[in-house]
Design an enzyme around this catalytic site. Structure first.
Site, PDB file in Angstrom:
ATOM      1  N   LYS A 173       0.841  -1.198   0.000  1.00 30.29           N
ATOM      2  CA  LYS A 173       0.000   0.000   0.000  1.00 30.29           C
ATOM      3  C   LYS A 173       0.880   1.254   0.000  1.00 30.29           C
ATOM      4  O   LYS A 173       1.647   1.474   0.933  1.00 30.29           O
ATOM      5  CB  LYS A 173      -0.895   0.034   1.249  1.00 30.29           C
ATOM      6  CG  LYS A 173      -1.918   1.164   1.171  1.00 30.29           C
ATOM      7  CD  LYS A 173      -2.576   1.468   2.493  1.00 30.29           C
ATOM      8  CE  LYS A 173      -1.894   2.581   3.246  1.00 30.29           C
ATOM      9  NZ  LYS A 173      -1.993   3.906   2.614  1.00 30.29           N
ATOM     10  N   GLU A 248      10.738   1.806   9.717  1.00 29.74           N
ATOM     11  CA  GLU A 248      11.584   2.973   9.415  1.00 29.74           C
ATOM     12  C   GLU A 248      10.755   4.196   9.742  1.00 29.74           C
ATOM     13  O   GLU A 248       9.786   4.492   9.031  1.00 29.74           O
ATOM     14  CB  GLU A 248      11.971   2.979   7.935  1.00 29.74           C
ATOM     15  CG  GLU A 248      12.735   1.765   7.466  1.00 29.74           C
ATOM     16  CD  GLU A 248      14.110   1.658   8.082  1.00 29.74           C
ATOM     17  OE1 GLU A 248      14.648   2.683   8.544  1.00 29.74           O
ATOM     18  OE2 GLU A 248      14.638   0.538   8.131  1.00 29.74           O
ATOM     19  N   CYS A 282      12.977  12.216   5.637  1.00 28.71           N
ATOM     20  CA  CYS A 282      13.242  11.803   7.019  1.00 28.71           C
ATOM     21  C   CYS A 282      14.694  12.043   7.406  1.00 28.71           C
ATOM     22  O   CYS A 282      15.021  12.089   8.582  1.00 28.71           O
ATOM     23  CB  CYS A 282      12.868  10.335   7.201  1.00 28.71           C
ATOM     24  SG  CYS A 282      13.641   9.275   5.967  1.00 28.71           S
ATOM     25  N   GLU A 383       9.456  16.307  15.323  1.00 30.95           N
ATOM     26  CA  GLU A 383       9.643  16.247  13.877  1.00 30.95           C
ATOM     27  C   GLU A 383       8.615  17.157  13.194  1.00 30.95           C
ATOM     28  O   GLU A 383       7.414  16.977  13.386  1.00 30.95           O
ATOM     29  CB  GLU A 383       9.461  14.809  13.381  1.00 30.95           C
ATOM     30  CG  GLU A 383       9.793  14.663  11.918  1.00 30.95           C
ATOM     31  CD  GLU A 383       9.539  13.264  11.368  1.00 30.95           C
ATOM     32  OE1 GLU A 383       8.494  12.679  11.688  1.00 30.95           O
ATOM     33  OE2 GLU A 383      10.391  12.776  10.610  1.00 30.95           O
TER      34      GLU A 383
HETATM   35  P1  NDP Z   1       2.270   7.941   8.271  1.00 31.92           P
HETATM   36  O1  NDP Z   1       2.793   7.178   9.419  1.00 31.92           O
HETATM   37  O2  NDP Z   1       1.074   8.780   8.469  1.00 31.92           O
HETATM   38  O3  NDP Z   1       1.915   6.962   7.070  1.00 31.92           O
HETATM   39  C1  NDP Z   1       2.835   6.061   6.492  1.00 31.92           C
HETATM   40  C2  NDP Z   1       2.052   4.981   5.782  1.00 31.92           C
HETATM   41  O4  NDP Z   1       1.318   4.221   6.731  1.00 31.92           O
HETATM   42  C3  NDP Z   1       1.014   5.516   4.812  1.00 31.92           C
HETATM   43  O5  NDP Z   1       0.880   4.622   3.719  1.00 31.92           O
HETATM   44  C4  NDP Z   1      -0.226   5.524   5.662  1.00 31.92           C
HETATM   45  O6  NDP Z   1      -1.377   5.546   4.902  1.00 31.92           O
HETATM   46  C5  NDP Z   1      -0.049   4.229   6.422  1.00 31.92           C
HETATM   47  N1  NDP Z   1      -0.808   4.115   7.661  1.00 31.92           N
HETATM   48  C6  NDP Z   1      -1.329   5.110   8.435  1.00 31.92           C
HETATM   49  N2  NDP Z   1      -1.988   4.579   9.499  1.00 31.92           N
HETATM   50  C7  NDP Z   1      -1.872   3.232   9.396  1.00 31.92           C
HETATM   51  C8  NDP Z   1      -2.340   2.125  10.178  1.00 31.92           C
HETATM   52  N3  NDP Z   1      -3.069   2.301  11.278  1.00 31.92           N
HETATM   53  N4  NDP Z   1      -2.031   0.873   9.779  1.00 31.92           N
HETATM   54  C9  NDP Z   1      -1.286   0.669   8.676  1.00 31.92           C
HETATM   55  N5  NDP Z   1      -0.854   1.668   7.876  1.00 31.92           N
HETATM   56  C10 NDP Z   1      -1.116   2.933   8.233  1.00 31.92           C
HETATM   57  O7  NDP Z   1       3.493   8.775   7.723  1.00 31.92           O
HETATM   58  P2  NDP Z   1       3.462   9.831   6.550  1.00 31.92           P
HETATM   59  O8  NDP Z   1       2.918   9.209   5.306  1.00 31.92           O
HETATM   60  O9  NDP Z   1       2.881  11.085   7.080  1.00 31.92           O
HETATM   61  O10 NDP Z   1       5.032  10.000   6.289  1.00 31.92           O
HETATM   62  C11 NDP Z   1       5.823  10.866   6.996  1.00 31.92           C
HETATM   63  C12 NDP Z   1       6.588  10.138   8.077  1.00 31.92           C
HETATM   64  O11 NDP Z   1       7.373   9.100   7.520  1.00 31.92           O
HETATM   65  C13 NDP Z   1       7.562  11.043   8.789  1.00 31.92           C
HETATM   66  O12 NDP Z   1       7.491  10.810  10.174  1.00 31.92           O
HETATM   67  C14 NDP Z   1       8.898  10.598   8.254  1.00 31.92           C
HETATM   68  O13 NDP Z   1       9.970  10.844   9.123  1.00 31.92           O
HETATM   69  C15 NDP Z   1       8.678   9.149   8.059  1.00 31.92           C
HETATM   70  N6  NDP Z   1       9.658   8.623   7.123  1.00 31.92           N
HETATM   71  C16 NDP Z   1      10.639   7.787   7.587  1.00 31.92           C
HETATM   72  C17 NDP Z   1      11.630   7.333   6.741  1.00 31.92           C
HETATM   73  C18 NDP Z   1      12.684   6.385   7.217  1.00 31.92           C
HETATM   74  O14 NDP Z   1      13.302   5.754   6.378  1.00 31.92           O
HETATM   75  N7  NDP Z   1      12.925   6.244   8.496  1.00 31.92           N
HETATM   76  C19 NDP Z   1      11.659   7.745   5.334  1.00 31.92           C
HETATM   77  C20 NDP Z   1      10.576   8.606   4.958  1.00 31.92           C
HETATM   78  C21 NDP Z   1       9.619   9.031   5.828  1.00 31.92           C
HETATM   79  P3  NDP Z   1      -2.073   6.960   4.519  1.00 31.92           P
HETATM   80  O15 NDP Z   1      -1.030   7.866   3.995  1.00 31.92           O
HETATM   81  O16 NDP Z   1      -3.009   6.538   3.500  1.00 31.92           O
HETATM   82  O17 NDP Z   1      -2.680   7.450   5.786  1.00 31.92           O
END
Ligand code: NDP
Length: 479
Positions: A173, A248, A282, A383
């Protein structure tokens, strides 16, 4: 344009016919709809993956490798189309999508297509016991991959490529905010001859679609990149089911600048490490600590450079800073600028929304530099994930090390110095999964990638990813 789920090699509407609007961040307009898939769609995807697994997992490594490399070549051949789609969906400058996001997605497939042919396991002779042990590395079965919106195809493929290279079948997803390039990837997979069901891409909200993947009892491993709170929530669901988990998560990375660094190189790179992709990486160095003796010089030069950055439409070749990904995210980032002011921070430049002519409803924000009175204020601890950095001076190595480590996160750190002993001392003690010295975001895909503390659990990259996506089995033979 309506996006569909990609299940069993076919494009399908969601079973329940629930849809979500897809926004173009550069003008705030809805330009399509995407499925809000439910557990029924996940079941459908799981069944396709399960059926594909026996045959895919037994394909020779050369055959799997050939298909992955073909996908890589097709992505390269479609660079312009994919870069345009990524830029439109995410708001990032098209130049960035073309130079970084899409080439890197292609590299992910090529890299793991090659890596799987070199992935070997150990054997241990039990000396004196007349026995030999060897380790089988077997694919897990059906695995789940969930990725965020900031580097949409780049991070999506960073999970999928090793998963399928290792012989698994995938239910994946992308973020619902940026689904477009993942959707287009389905077409490429069919063209490359990826057998149906090996990769299934299901769209929808994290709380419905994502959660249904995590809750599925027979999806045995979850590779997740996203926010720390979401990661914690997923871990709670997955742990009692004993799923393999790779998380991550967020970061609040220090960028530590000593007076003995190569100043021009540092300045140039610090502009990038602060504001590339609108600061929505990130790995961005969002807390900048500068040795006191060069603080005023840096402050003045940095602000001059930041003021020269052009905020504009993502398709404009002169744009340095595009649109933020969504309206709620823009509001969140703006709220931190107010928090900074309340905490006696000084906004040295930026801080305001930008109206781009012709695209007045887009989500644009000036790159913002905040001078903070101490390292414990919220803007220095939480963050923000946008075009906002903090700066403050430091006096000693001990002081800056303590401040660098005094956050809950531990993803990456950047160090600018030409002192070798200091480099070694600091690199040893910085609490981070990645330390860059005199550079930033230089990536070799063979290296372990991930964070410590609230930045995650597990490592991606190179053989680490192939280890995650396989189960080791010890076979002990007595002779
Ligand atoms: P989210 O945690 O909101 O979402 C990440 C993914 O998880 C999306 O596909 C989201 O879907 C999905 N998701 C949300 N809730 C659930 C759930 N309850 N169960 C399963 N899946 C779920 O993060 P963001 O998309 O806002 O991304 C930003 C964040 O990602 C920042 O904190 C950033 O630091 C981190 N990040 C970390 C990296 C790393 O390598 N450590 C690299 C890049 C980003 P949907 O978007 O549809 O809600």
């Amino acid at each position: 344009m309506n996006i569909k789920n990609y299940i069993n090699g076919k494009f399908k509407n969601p079973v329940q016919d629930y849809w979500i609007e897809n926004f173009n961040p550069s003008n705030g307009e809805v330009y399509g709809q995407i499925p809000n898939s439910t557990s029924e769609d996940i079941e459908d995807a799981y069944n396709a993956a399960k059926s594909a697994f026996p045959s895919w997992s037994k394909k020779t490594l050369e055959e799997r490798s050939r298909i992955l490399i073909k996908i890589s070549e097709l992505l390269e051949a479609n660079l312009q189309r994919f870069a345009e789609a990524e830029s439109k969906d995410n708001g990032k400058p098209i130049s960035l999508a073309k130079a970084v996001d899409i080439p890197r997605a292609a590299s992910n497939f090529r890299f793991f297509g090659n890596a799987i042919t070199q992935f070997a396991s150990e054997s241990h002779e039990s000396v004196g016991q007349n026995a030999i042990n060897y380790t089988l590395r077997q694919p897990i079965g059906v695995v789940g991959c969930i990725s965020p919106w900031n580097l949409p195809l780049y991070l999506f493929t960073w999970k999928i490529a090793p998963a399928i290279a290792a012989g698994n079948c995938v239910v994946a997803k992308p973020s619902e905010v940026t689904p477009m390039t993942a959707y287009l990837l389905g077409e490429i997979c069919n063209e490359a001859g990826l057998p149906k069901g090996v990769l299934n891409i299901v769209h929808g909200l994290g709380t419905t679609t994502g959660q249904a993947i995590v809750e599925h009892t027979d999806i045995k491993a979850i590779s997740f990149t996203g926010g720390t709170a979401t990661g914690a929530h997923i871990a709670k669901i997955a742990a009692p089911m004993f799923k393999k988990l790779s998380l991550e998560l967020g970061g609040k990375n220090p960028n530590i600048i000593f007076a003995d660094c190569d100043y021009d190189d540092m300045l140039e790179t610090t502009v990038r490490s602060s504001f590339a992709n609108q600061g929505q990486i990130c790995l961005c160095g969002s807390r900048i600590f500068i040795e006191s003796s060069i603080y005023e010089r840096f402050k003045s030069d940095f602000i001059t450079r930041i003021k020269a950055l052009k905020v504009g439409h993502p398709s404009d070749a002169n744009t340095n800073i595009g649109a933020l990904v969504s309206k709620p995210h823009l509001e969140k980032v703006k709220s931190y600028i107010e928090i900074a002011k309340d905490e006696n921070g000084t906004v040295l430049c930026g801080g305001k929304e930008v109206i781009v002519k012709g695209f007045e409803n887009g989500y644009y924000l000036e790159p913002t530099v905040i001078e903070v009175p101490n390292d414990e204020c919220r803007v220095n601890q939480e963050e923000i994930f946008g075009p906002v950095v903090t700066i403050m001076p430091f006096d000693t190595e001990e002081d800056v090390l303590a401040m660098a480590n005094k956050v809950k996160y531990g993803l990456s750190a950047t160090l600018w110095t030409n002192d070798l002993k200091r480099t070694l001392r600091m690199s040893n003690q910085l609490q981070a999964g990645i330390v860059w010295v005199n550079t930033w975001m230089m990536r070799d895909l063979r290296t372990p990638f991930g964070g410590v503390k609230a930045s995650g659990v597990g490592r991606e990259g190179g053989f680490e990813a192939l280890r995650f996506f396989t189960e080791p089995k010890n076979v002990c033979i007595k002779y």
